[in-house]
Design a protein around this motif. Structure first.
Motif, PDB file in Angstrom:
ATOM      1  N   ASP A  55       0.719  -7.777  12.679  1.00  0.00           N
ATOM      2  CA  ASP A  55       0.518  -8.870  13.642  1.00  0.00           C
ATOM      3  C   ASP A  55      -0.840  -9.543  13.589  1.00  0.00           C
ATOM      4  O   ASP A  55      -0.962 -10.704  13.955  1.00  0.00           O
ATOM      5  CB  ASP A  55       0.863  -8.407  15.072  1.00  0.00           C
ATOM      6  CG  ASP A  55      -0.078  -7.312  15.565  1.00  0.00           C
ATOM      7  OD1 ASP A  55      -0.894  -6.834  14.757  1.00  0.00           O
ATOM      8  OD2 ASP A  55       0.010  -6.953  16.752  1.00  0.00           O
ATOM      9  N   SER A  56      -1.898  -8.842  13.137  1.00  0.00           N
ATOM     10  CA  SER A  56      -3.196  -9.520  13.062  1.00  0.00           C
ATOM     11  C   SER A  56      -4.086  -8.873  12.007  1.00  0.00           C
ATOM     12  O   SER A  56      -3.855  -7.724  11.594  1.00  0.00           O
ATOM     13  CB  SER A  56      -3.909  -9.468  14.421  1.00  0.00           C
ATOM     14  OG  SER A  56      -4.352  -8.144  14.666  1.00  0.00           O
ATOM     15  N   PHE A  57      -5.112  -9.614  11.635  1.00  0.00           N
ATOM     16  CA  PHE A  57      -6.119  -9.084  10.707  1.00  0.00           C
ATOM     17  C   PHE A  57      -6.742  -7.823  11.301  1.00  0.00           C
ATOM     18  O   PHE A  57      -6.941  -6.828  10.604  1.00  0.00           O
ATOM     19  CB  PHE A  57      -7.198 -10.165  10.474  1.00  0.00           C
ATOM     20  CG  PHE A  57      -8.419  -9.657   9.765  1.00  0.00           C
ATOM     21  CD1 PHE A  57      -8.402  -9.416   8.396  1.00  0.00           C
ATOM     22  CD2 PHE A  57      -9.595  -9.407  10.469  1.00  0.00           C
ATOM     23  CE1 PHE A  57      -9.535  -8.936   7.741  1.00  0.00           C
ATOM     24  CE2 PHE A  57     -10.730  -8.928   9.822  1.00  0.00           C
ATOM     25  CZ  PHE A  57     -10.698  -8.694   8.459  1.00  0.00           C
ATOM     26  N   GLU A  58      -7.026  -7.866  12.610  1.00  0.00           N
ATOM     27  CA  GLU A  58      -7.669  -6.725  13.279  1.00  0.00           C
ATOM     28  C   GLU A  58      -6.773  -5.490  13.190  1.00  0.00           C
ATOM     29  O   GLU A  58      -7.240  -4.390  12.890  1.00  0.00           O
ATOM     30  CB  GLU A  58      -7.978  -7.069  14.750  1.00  0.00           C
ATOM     31  CG  GLU A  58      -9.180  -7.997  14.934  1.00  0.00           C
ATOM     32  CD  GLU A  58      -8.923  -9.441  14.473  1.00  0.00           C
ATOM     33  OE1 GLU A  58      -7.737  -9.859  14.424  1.00  0.00           O
ATOM     34  OE2 GLU A  58      -9.901 -10.137  14.149  1.00  0.00           O
ATOM     35  N   THR A  59      -5.457  -5.660  13.431  1.00  0.00           N
ATOM     36  CA  THR A  59      -4.543  -4.512  13.322  1.00  0.00           C
ATOM     37  C   THR A  59      -4.535  -3.991  11.887  1.00  0.00           C
ATOM     38  O   THR A  59      -4.515  -2.783  11.649  1.00  0.00           O
ATOM     39  CB  THR A  59      -3.101  -4.915  13.718  1.00  0.00           C
ATOM     40  OG1 THR A  59      -3.145  -5.704  14.890  1.00  0.00           O
ATOM     41  CG2 THR A  59      -2.215  -3.711  13.942  1.00  0.00           C
ATOM     42  N   ALA A  60      -4.562  -4.918  10.931  1.00  0.00           N
ATOM     43  CA  ALA A  60      -4.511  -4.509   9.513  1.00  0.00           C
ATOM     44  C   ALA A  60      -5.720  -3.659   9.156  1.00  0.00           C
ATOM     45  O   ALA A  60      -5.583  -2.623   8.487  1.00  0.00           O
ATOM     46  CB  ALA A  60      -4.435  -5.734   8.615  1.00  0.00           C
ATOM     47  N   ILE A  61      -6.917  -4.071   9.617  1.00  0.00           N
ATOM     48  CA  ILE A  61      -8.094  -3.290   9.184  1.00  0.00           C
ATOM     49  C   ILE A  61      -8.260  -1.992   9.991  1.00  0.00           C
ATOM     50  O   ILE A  61      -9.013  -1.119   9.602  1.00  0.00           O
ATOM     51  CB  ILE A  61      -9.405  -4.123   9.173  1.00  0.00           C
ATOM     52  CG1 ILE A  61      -9.764  -4.655  10.559  1.00  0.00           C
ATOM     53  CG2 ILE A  61      -9.318  -5.246   8.140  1.00  0.00           C
ATOM     54  CD1 ILE A  61     -11.171  -5.265  10.616  1.00  0.00           C
ATOM     55  N   GLU A  62      -7.533  -1.891  11.108  1.00  0.00           N
ATOM     56  CA  GLU A  62      -7.541  -0.626  11.878  1.00  0.00           C
ATOM     57  C   GLU A  62      -6.468   0.337  11.368  1.00  0.00           C
ATOM     58  O   GLU A  62      -6.513   1.534  11.654  1.00  0.00           O
ATOM     59  CB  GLU A  62      -7.267  -0.894  13.372  1.00  0.00           C
ATOM     60  CG  GLU A  62      -8.366  -1.649  14.112  1.00  0.00           C
ATOM     61  CD  GLU A  62      -9.696  -0.894  14.161  1.00  0.00           C
ATOM     62  OE1 GLU A  62      -9.668   0.339  14.043  1.00  0.00           O
ATOM     63  OE2 GLU A  62     -10.741  -1.554  14.278  1.00  0.00           O
ATOM     64  N   SER A  63      -5.487  -0.186  10.633  1.00  0.00           N
ATOM     65  CA  SER A  63      -4.340   0.634  10.224  1.00  0.00           C
ATOM     66  C   SER A  63      -4.732   1.698   9.193  1.00  0.00           C
ATOM     67  O   SER A  63      -5.469   1.406   8.244  1.00  0.00           O
ATOM     68  CB  SER A  63      -3.270  -0.292   9.624  1.00  0.00           C
ATOM     69  OG  SER A  63      -2.491   0.402   8.693  1.00  0.00           O
ATOM     70  N   SER A  64      -4.214   2.893   9.368  1.00  0.00           N
ATOM     71  CA  SER A  64      -4.534   3.933   8.376  1.00  0.00           C
ATOM     72  C   SER A  64      -3.598   3.824   7.166  1.00  0.00           C
ATOM     73  O   SER A  64      -3.887   4.351   6.096  1.00  0.00           O
ATOM     74  CB  SER A  64      -4.425   5.319   9.008  1.00  0.00           C
ATOM     75  OG  SER A  64      -3.139   5.465   9.566  1.00  0.00           O
ATOM     76  N   GLU A  65      -2.479   3.117   7.329  1.00  0.00           N
ATOM     77  CA  GLU A  65      -1.542   2.972   6.212  1.00  0.00           C
ATOM     78  C   GLU A  65      -2.046   1.930   5.196  1.00  0.00           C
ATOM     79  O   GLU A  65      -1.904   2.097   3.990  1.00  0.00           O
ATOM     80  CB  GLU A  65      -0.164   2.540   6.764  1.00  0.00           C
ATOM     81  CG  GLU A  65       0.905   2.468   5.694  1.00  0.00           C
ATOM     82  CD  GLU A  65       2.126   1.663   6.122  1.00  0.00           C
ATOM     83  OE1 GLU A  65       2.156   1.143   7.253  1.00  0.00           O
ATOM     84  OE2 GLU A  65       3.038   1.537   5.289  1.00  0.00           O
ATOM     85  N   ILE A  66      -2.629   0.850   5.717  1.00  0.00           N
ATOM     86  CA  ILE A  66      -3.072  -0.252   4.834  1.00  0.00           C
ATOM     87  C   ILE A  66      -4.389   0.121   4.163  1.00  0.00           C
ATOM     88  O   ILE A  66      -5.352   0.494   4.828  1.00  0.00           O
ATOM     89  CB  ILE A  66      -3.188  -1.559   5.650  1.00  0.00           C
ATOM     90  CG1 ILE A  66      -1.773  -2.025   6.012  1.00  0.00           C
ATOM     91  CG2 ILE A  66      -3.947  -2.641   4.880  1.00  0.00           C
ATOM     92  CD1 ILE A  66      -1.712  -3.113   7.044  1.00  0.00           C
TER      93      ILE A  66
END
Ligand SMILES: NC(=O)c1ccc[n+]([C@@H]2O[C@H](COP(=O)([O-])OP(=O)(O)OC[C@H]3O[C@@H](n4cnc5c(N)ncnc54)[C@H](O)[C@@H]3O)[C@@H](O)[C@H]2O)c1
Length: 402
Positions: A55-66
């Motif tokens: 959903d967002s850049f912020e979620t992406a950089i917080e994600s442990s999967e990505i």
């Protein structure tokens, strides 16, 4: 390959659609997500490429999967996003330019040093056949010492995607804030960097232009900018960035590359090499070596020159001078020849990034080299605003060994 990546593509606009299928197909990539501030755009990409949305850049950089982000947002937004992603432990592929301030370029270098993560700027022109040819011959000593070169990125505003033209706050960006196609070609070929610059600007004269005070984020009035750069190897380069020009293609090219022993010259589809010999010079026509193979196959067509001037044969097709690098591509890419672009550079760039990450190697256009391609333009714009005052170009040196 030591590890597999999960990549979030940030920005589902015009350009990124060329890259989602390449990330998806690269053997080092496990999964691809897409993300855009505008939900419908992410939705369209998700449906077209069969990939999930984050959903967002912020979620992406917080994600442990990505594990990695690929930044395809508007050209003035990359610096902050890249630095934040690196500091959150993500590997970063960024569309050009690196950033639009020297401070942000330095922030990215610092973030790479601190995080140990990979940063690569996806500079398409490093793989343009003209740059590859000049570099190869220069490194083999055929040019002798580098004397003078000319490179340019000519892209009239009318030939940009409609959405970019409508986004007037962004599209009035100073041409030298997007300098890396022109700088990279000559600096890569001559294996050097720029130390000093003097530049002049062309104040746009069209009605209803985004290049006007109050119309864009920078109050920029220049639609074309021209520079002379002193290079660290003692040579000089004339580097130009034009957005208001009655010309179309090839949009990025080296028009001249002159050494003490030989010279390269180019126009439309003709590439010439002149080399000193005992009698004077020997001229070689090397067009078939440098032009994409499909362009050469059409060279006797009646409308050939106009096809070339309108971007014909300059997207997916490899040229013989790229063959050695092409042969190293994974089979998955070789089986999708229609997914490429910008003189067949897209596949080579994505392979460079994925290989660098998975083999823990420094990519060729790493943060230090990206800064050397970006910063000369930023300083050139300052010089142009001051009517051509020569300015020194800050340099952060070369990448350390990984
Ligand atoms: N030859 C080349 O190397 C080349 C060619 C074309 C474009 N580019 C670069 O590619 C980039 C993208 O170009 P484009 O034409 O696709 O732009 P675009 O404006 O069509 O798309 C950018 C997208 O990014 C989205 N976005 C912006 N900030 C975001 C954020 N924080 N999170 C998620 N989404 C965000 C926007 O909503 C938009 O949909 C630009 O930086 C451009 O310089 C490079």
């Amino acid at each position: 390959m030591n590890q597999k990546m999960t990549v979030a593509v940030i920005g589902c606009g015009n350009f990124a659609e060329n890259f989602v299928p390449l990330f998806k197909s690269h053997p080092t990539v496990e999964k691809v997500y897409v993300c855009d501030l505008i939900e419908e755009r992410a939705q369209q990409y998700s449906e077209k490429f069969g990939v999930p949305i984050i959903d967002s850049f912020e979620t992406a950089i917080e994600s442990s999967e990505i594990t990695a982000v690929a930044i395809f947002t508007q050209r003035h937004t990359h610096g902050d996003l890249a630095a934040r992603a690196l500091l959150n432990g993500k590997d970063v592929y960024s569309a050009v330019p690196m950033a639009i301030s020297v401070e942000d370029c330095k922030k990215i270098i610092d973030a790479v040093e601190k995080s140990g993560k990979t940063y690569m700027m996806g500079e398409t022109c490093v793989y343009y056949p003209c740059a590859m040819l000049c570099r190869k011959k220069y490194q083999a000593g055929e040019f002798g010492k580098f004397v003078y070169g000319e490179s340019q990125y000519f892209h009239d505003l009318s030939h940009f995607p409609e959405a970019f033209q409508k986004d007037r706050r962004s599209s009035g960006v100073p041409p030298f804030f997007y300098p890396t196609h022109s700088t990279a070609m000559i600096l890569h070929a001559a294996d050097t960097y720029a130390t000093k610059v003097t530049a002049l600007g062309y104040v746009d004269q069209e009605e209803n232009t985004p290049f006007a005070e109050g119309e864009n984020y920078w109050n920029n009035t220049f639609s074309n900018e021209f520079s002379l750069m002193q290079l660290a190897n003692g040579g000089v380069a004339r580097v130009s960035e034009c957005r208001r020009i009655g010309y179309k293609a090839p949009s990025s090219y080296i028009s001249g590359f002159y050494g003490t022993k030989a010279s390269y010259q180019f126009s439309n589809a003709q590439h010439l090499l002149t080399m000193h010999n005992e009698k004077g010079v020997e001229l070689q026509e090397i067009s078939d070596l440098v032009n994409p193979e499909r362009m050469t196959a059409h060279k006797t067509d009646d409308d050939f020159k106009n096809q070339v001037a309108n971007h014909g044969y300059q997207w997916n097709d490899f040229s013989p001078v790229q063959k050695e690098r092409y042969d190293q591509l994974p089979d998955e890419f070789k089986n999708m020849p229609e997914i490429n672009g910008h003189m067949a550079s897209h596949q080579l760039l994505i392979d460079d990034f994925c290989t660098a990450v998975c083999q823990n190697k420094m990519p060729y256009v790493n943060a230090w080299r990206a800064a050397r391609y970006t910063i000369p333009g930023l300083i050139a714009h300052e010089s142009a605003k001051m009517g051509g005052v020569p300015l020194n170009i800050p340099d952060f040196g070369e990448a350390p060994e990984k």
